[in-house]
Design a protein around this motif. Structure first.
Motif, PDB file in Angstrom:
ATOM      1  N   UNK A 142       9.680  27.228  38.530  1.00 14.86           N
ATOM      2  CA  UNK A 142      10.335  27.536  37.247  1.00 14.86           C
ATOM      3  C   UNK A 142      11.580  26.674  37.059  1.00 14.86           C
ATOM      4  N   UNK A 143      12.358  26.526  38.130  1.00 10.66           N
ATOM      5  CA  UNK A 143      13.589  25.730  38.039  1.00 10.66           C
ATOM      6  C   UNK A 143      13.298  24.264  37.740  1.00 10.66           C
ATOM      7  N   UNK A 144      12.190  23.757  38.290  1.00 14.45           N
ATOM      8  CA  UNK A 144      11.849  22.341  38.104  1.00 14.45           C
ATOM      9  C   UNK A 144      10.999  22.115  36.854  1.00 14.45           C
ATOM     10  N   UNK A 145      10.436  23.197  36.312  1.00 18.38           N
ATOM     11  CA  UNK A 145       9.526  23.046  35.167  1.00 18.38           C
ATOM     12  C   UNK A 145       8.245  22.342  35.547  1.00 18.38           C
TER      13      UNK A 145
ATOM     14  N   UNK B 290      14.739  17.994  40.864  1.00 15.89           N
ATOM     15  CA  UNK B 290      15.463  18.754  39.835  1.00 15.89           C
ATOM     16  C   UNK B 290      16.089  17.813  38.799  1.00 15.89           C
ATOM     17  N   UNK B 291      16.520  16.634  39.250  1.00 13.81           N
ATOM     18  CA  UNK B 291      17.144  15.668  38.341  1.00 13.81           C
ATOM     19  C   UNK B 291      16.127  14.945  37.470  1.00 13.81           C
ATOM     20  N   UNK B 292      14.843  15.108  37.788  1.00 14.80           N
ATOM     21  CA  UNK B 292      13.778  14.386  37.064  1.00 14.80           C
ATOM     22  C   UNK B 292      12.961  15.331  36.191  1.00 14.80           C
ATOM     23  N   UNK B 293      13.620  16.411  35.716  1.00 16.89           N
ATOM     24  CA  UNK B 293      12.886  17.468  35.002  1.00 16.89           C
ATOM     25  C   UNK B 293      12.102  16.967  33.795  1.00 16.89           C
ATOM     26  N   UNK B 294      12.695  16.026  33.052  1.00 19.85           N
ATOM     27  CA  UNK B 294      11.991  15.519  31.854  1.00 19.85           C
ATOM     28  C   UNK B 294      10.649  14.907  32.228  1.00 19.85           C
ATOM     29  N   UNK B 295      10.673  14.096  33.265  1.00 20.84           N
ATOM     30  CA  UNK B 295       9.458  13.447  33.771  1.00 20.84           C
ATOM     31  C   UNK B 295       8.438  14.453  34.271  1.00 20.84           C
ATOM     32  N   UNK B 296       8.953  15.502  34.931  1.00 17.03           N
ATOM     33  CA  UNK B 296       8.085  16.419  35.671  1.00 17.03           C
ATOM     34  C   UNK B 296       7.473  17.517  34.818  1.00 17.03           C
ATOM     35  N   UNK B 297       7.917  17.648  33.585  1.00 14.37           N
ATOM     36  CA  UNK B 297       7.486  18.764  32.739  1.00 14.37           C
ATOM     37  C   UNK B 297       5.966  18.996  32.815  1.00 14.37           C
ATOM     38  N   UNK B 298       5.590  20.185  33.319  1.00 12.66           N
ATOM     39  CA  UNK B 298       4.177  20.596  33.461  1.00 12.66           C
ATOM     40  C   UNK B 298       3.340  19.681  34.345  1.00 12.66           C
TER      41      UNK B 298
END
Length: 311
Positions: A30-33, A284-292
């Protein structure tokens, strides 16, 4: 280095290593998306991924080389890995360690049958002592991270992770000397399906980040980081692999490292060292990239000094 070399390497070292577990945490997802899969090399023999590369490097020596033993200089995990691998394979291991290395790590080296040689805490002194042992005993020098056989061995952790979770979009790993990230990038390239490798590195020792920017191996003037395993620099064997196969290197602050380490202890209920937490901090710093997306995180080791925890 090609796919077959990685497969052969993995077969060679299987009798000497653990196929470590892969853990997940709903809260961390959840924290990382994203869906995170933690490859727990803190459960590896001697407590870190370095057992893989050390075992492979020794197995690949000639009988005569094995007879004369191996030597390395290391202040930590590789010292223990080479000692234990050598003991498992009936080979002598000379371990040069700086006098400033933690006593617990020196004791571990001796416990694994390594012959400990202490020196001044400078790279020059370490190299001088190692050269002396090579000349006197005919021992083969094995570099902790800048050695093809070591790099192949380290790549087997990611190979196992992808066998467990073939649908990974990314794999995150800490970056120190470059052996783990180079091996991981090769494994992701050969065994993943468009799986990209991302490195995590402290701002305080961001030589690999700068090396990718400049196109040549950079050094650090200071090494003021809690991630004590990441103070070394890249080498000429692993840097070209990193240039070719690593997507990017994400820099993280000391606070972000401590927070990630705390979360791993609290949520996964496992012991990891600060260097390992750098990979989660980078995710955690790469959340945009990692979304889903699905991301693997290599927990590189668990050899932590319990008397000086950062929390």
């Amino acid at each position: 280095m090609d796919k077959k070399q990685l497969v052969d390497c993995h077969e060679r070292i299987k009798p000497y290593i653990h196929n470590t577990p892969v853990l997940t945490s709903r809260l961390l997802n959840e924290m990382a998306g994203a869906q995170l899969y933690f490859k727990c090399e803190n459960f590896q023999r001697m407590g870190a991924f370095k057992m893989r590369g050390a075992a492979n490097a020794i197995i690949q020596l000639t009988d005569e080389q094995k007879q004369n033993g191996v030597v390395t200089h290391s202040s930590g995990n590789f010292a223990q890995a080479l000692s234990l691998s050598a003991q498992s394979l009936g080979v002598k291991a000379y371990i040069v360690m700086p006098s400033s290395a933690p006593r617990v790590k020196k004791e571990a080296v001796k416990g694994y049958g390594g012959i400990l040689i202490e020196c001044e805490p400078t790279l020059e002194a370490r190299e001088h002592e190692s050269d002396k042992i090579v000349k006197e005993h005919g021992a083969t020098f094995i570099h902790p991270s800048n050695d093809d056989q070591v790099i192949l061995g380290q790549g087997t952790a990611c190979k196992e992770l992808l066998e467990n979770q073939p649908n990974l979009d990314y794999v995150f790993t800490p970056v120190g000397g470059g052996g783990l990230i180079a091996g991981t990038a090769l494994a992701a390239h050969y065994f993943g399906e468009n799986c990209k490798t991302i490195g995590g590195e402290p701002f305080e020792v961001d030589d690999a980040y700068r090396s990718l920017q400049s196109g040549e191996i950079e050094t650090n003037t200071t090494t003021n980081t809690i991630a004590d395993g990441l103070k070394t620099q890249l080498g000429d064997r692993n840097f070209p692999i990193i240039q070719k196969h690593v997507e990017e290197i994400v820099r993280v602050t000391e606070e972000e490292i401590v927070t990630a380490m705390q979360l791993i202890w609290e949520r996964l209920k496992i012991v990891c060292e600060p260097s390992s937490a750098v990979a989660l901090a980078a995710a955690f710093k790469s959340k945009e990239k990692l979304s889903d997306k699905n991301a693997g995180i290599i927990i590189s080791g668990g050899n932590v000094d319990l008397s000086s925890l950062p929390f």
